[in-house]
Design a protein around this motif. Structure first.
Motif, PDB file in Angstrom:
ATOM      1  N   ALA A 429       0.832  -1.207   0.000  1.00  9.37           N
ATOM      2  CA  ALA A 429       0.000   0.000   0.000  1.00  9.37           C
ATOM      3  C   ALA A 429       0.868   1.259   0.000  1.00  9.37           C
ATOM      4  O   ALA A 429       0.532   2.256  -0.659  1.00  9.37           O
ATOM      5  CB  ALA A 429      -0.922  -0.002   1.215  1.00  9.37           C
ATOM      6  N   SER A 433       0.473   3.633  -3.275  1.00 10.64           N
ATOM      7  CA  SER A 433      -0.070   4.967  -3.012  1.00 10.64           C
ATOM      8  C   SER A 433       0.964   6.053  -3.298  1.00 10.64           C
ATOM      9  O   SER A 433       0.648   7.114  -3.851  1.00 10.64           O
ATOM     10  CB  SER A 433      -0.558   5.077  -1.569  1.00 10.64           C
ATOM     11  N   PHE A 463      -1.142   5.340   4.220  1.00 17.98           N
ATOM     12  CA  PHE A 463      -1.668   4.115   3.613  1.00 17.98           C
ATOM     13  C   PHE A 463      -0.953   2.886   4.166  1.00 17.98           C
ATOM     14  O   PHE A 463      -1.571   1.836   4.377  1.00 17.98           O
ATOM     15  CB  PHE A 463      -1.527   4.180   2.088  1.00 17.98           C
TER      16      PHE A 463
END
Length: 479
Positions: A429, A433, A463
């Motif tokens: 993530a 991101s 994130f």
């Protein structure tokens, strides 16, 4: 004048290519080609890390930035110096120990082994992230070479870019990491010579010609004579964070810099490196800042069609030809050191992380070295094409790459080192991101308000934290 400088440039190119060739005569396993095989002293790695970290951005981009902003440009230098010092004091030992513990050659491979549950996905994602941004980073350095040749010799920029590409590929091709570090060391000293000697001469010239930096700052434009750019209220915070935000990219997320930490042999060598790196940084950024201020006193705003040529113009105006050639070669050194290190990072990601580890191709050491050399040539050619076909500003392009790679991977490294609950899903993530939001951010007016160097770091971190809580690893991560 040009004939003397041309001869000095030719001699400079011959010397660094010869050093690279001599390094290639070392017994060359793939680990030696990519990370030096723990053979390099700490002081040499520190010189290499500093030269690699600063590039043409420092000598051309930052000096030009100070020339058009004035005193407020100091926050860029403070942010960068703080980040460098933090990285050397806090992260070097951890990088060295982790590289030894997991027997890894690259930053993507280290993160993949730490989070084995999704190792191949992690290698692919980080390799794509690095290649995507660093291709433009290489292109920016080559564009800087074109500007230098144009300013110095009135040579066609295309010719300058092609010459620089050939030299850069040669230094990386022959001896890989070893030749890059040893040529970096020489070039790092050349860069420092330019950044220390030139401001002294410029200040003497200003004093002897009855010029004044303080008066010139007042007349140059609004905010030039203010440490906060003449802004008030909320705008002060925006200016501070936009300039200081280079700090976040130095927190372990730049693989070309982290590779030097991973290559350290022991704590004694690390202490050598810390001393050299900190002294180099303080001298270099003080010198570059003074050069920008001196240029404000020496030249009118609007004197240059491209403000990133301020430093070579100043050298040609102030120095006799034989000294000018040496100092101008210092700018070329900055370009070459960074570009060949970027080539090595992209090459290691493709050859080690993707072809060797992810795709599982069984090649001998000799075949892996040959493959890496082929990749160096391919990446160099692509970088040259980018430099030839794009209208790029060094300051902006390097800033975006700093956000996309450093702003994304720095929170990933910090959480890997210092937060036990960080998960493989959190890492993915973070990377996704960081990549996506950097591209989106720089494609909108938002980047003109809050720089992506700042926003990417915190978006990627948020994130990473969120997904680590939502999708924790079922088993404890290795180590």
């Amino acid at each position: 004048m040009n004939n003397i400088i041309i001869v000095e440039f030719i001699l400079y190119f011959i010397v660094i290519i010869a050093i690279a060739y001599m390094a290639s005569r070392t017994k060359m396993s793939h680990s030696v080609f990519l990370l030096g095989g723990k053979q390099l002293p700490g002081w040499a790695l520190a010189f290499s890390e500093r030269a690699t970290g600063e590039s043409a951005w420092l000598l051309l981009g930052f000096t030009g930035f100070v020339f058009v902003t004035g005193l407020s440009g100091i926050w860029v230098a403070i942010g960068i110096a703080t980040g460098i010092i933090f990285a050397w004091l806090v992260l070097t030992r951890r990088f060295r120990e982790e590289a030894d513990k997991y027997n890894v050659l690259t930053l993507p491979d280290y993160l993949a082994i730490k989070f084995q549950a999704k190792a191949n996905i992690i290698r692919w994602l980080i390799s794509i992230l690095i290649a995507s941004f660093f291709m433009f980073y290489v292109g920016a350095q080559l564009a800087g070479a074109g500007k230098l040749f144009l300013t110095t010799f009135h040579m066609n920029e295309t010719t300058g870019i092609i010459i620089a590409t050939a030299v850069i590929m040669a230094t990386a091709y022959f001896g890989g990491f070893l030749s890059v570090v040893w040529t970096d060391m020489i070039q790092s000293i050349m860069m420092l010579l330019t950044l220390v000697f030139l401001p002294i001469v410029a200040l003497i010239y200003i004093g002897s010609n009855d010029l004044s930096i303080s008066t010139s700052l007042v007349t140059a434009g609004e905010g030039f004579d203010s440490w906060m750019g003449g802004v008030t209220g909320f705008a002060i915070g925006v200016l501070f964070f936009n300039n200081f935000s280079w700090f976040f990219g130095y927190l372990g997320g730049q693989p070309q810099l982290s590779a030097r930490f991973m290559a350290l042999k022991n704590d004694r060598e690390a202490k050598q490196g810390i001393t050299v790196a900190i002294i180099w940084t303080l001298l270099a950024y003080a010198g570059a800042f003074i050069i920008g201020l001196a240029a404000i006193a020496m030249y009118q705003q609007g004197s240059f069609s491209d403000v990133e040529t301020v430093l070579p113009h100043m050298i040609l105006d102030l120095m006799p030809p034989w000294i000018a050639g040496i100092l101008l070669a210092g700018i070329m050194a900055a370009i070459i050191t960074t570009a060949n290190s970027q080539l090595m990072v992209v090459t290691s990601s493709v050859s080690e992380d993707i072809i060797h580890k992810t795709l599982g191709m069984k090649l001998t050491d000799r075949q892996m070295v040959t493959l890496s050399r082929i990749i160096i040539l391919a990446v160099g050619i692509v970088g040259m094409i980018i430099a030839l076909t794009s209208e790029s500003l060094l300051y902006l392009v390097v800033s975006w790459a700093w956000a996309g790679v450093g702003g994304t991977l720095s929170p990933a490294i910090l959480m890997t080192f210092f937060w036990k609950k960080y998960s493989s899903s959190g890492l993915i993530a973070t990377v996704v991101s960081g990549f996506v939001f950097t591209v989106l951010w720089i494609s909108t007016p938002l980047d003109g308000i809050i720089t992506s160097r700042f926003s990417t770091f915190f978006i990627a971190a948020i994130f990473g934290i969120l997904f680590s809580f939502l999708l924790p690893d079922k088993k404890e991560q290795t180590g």
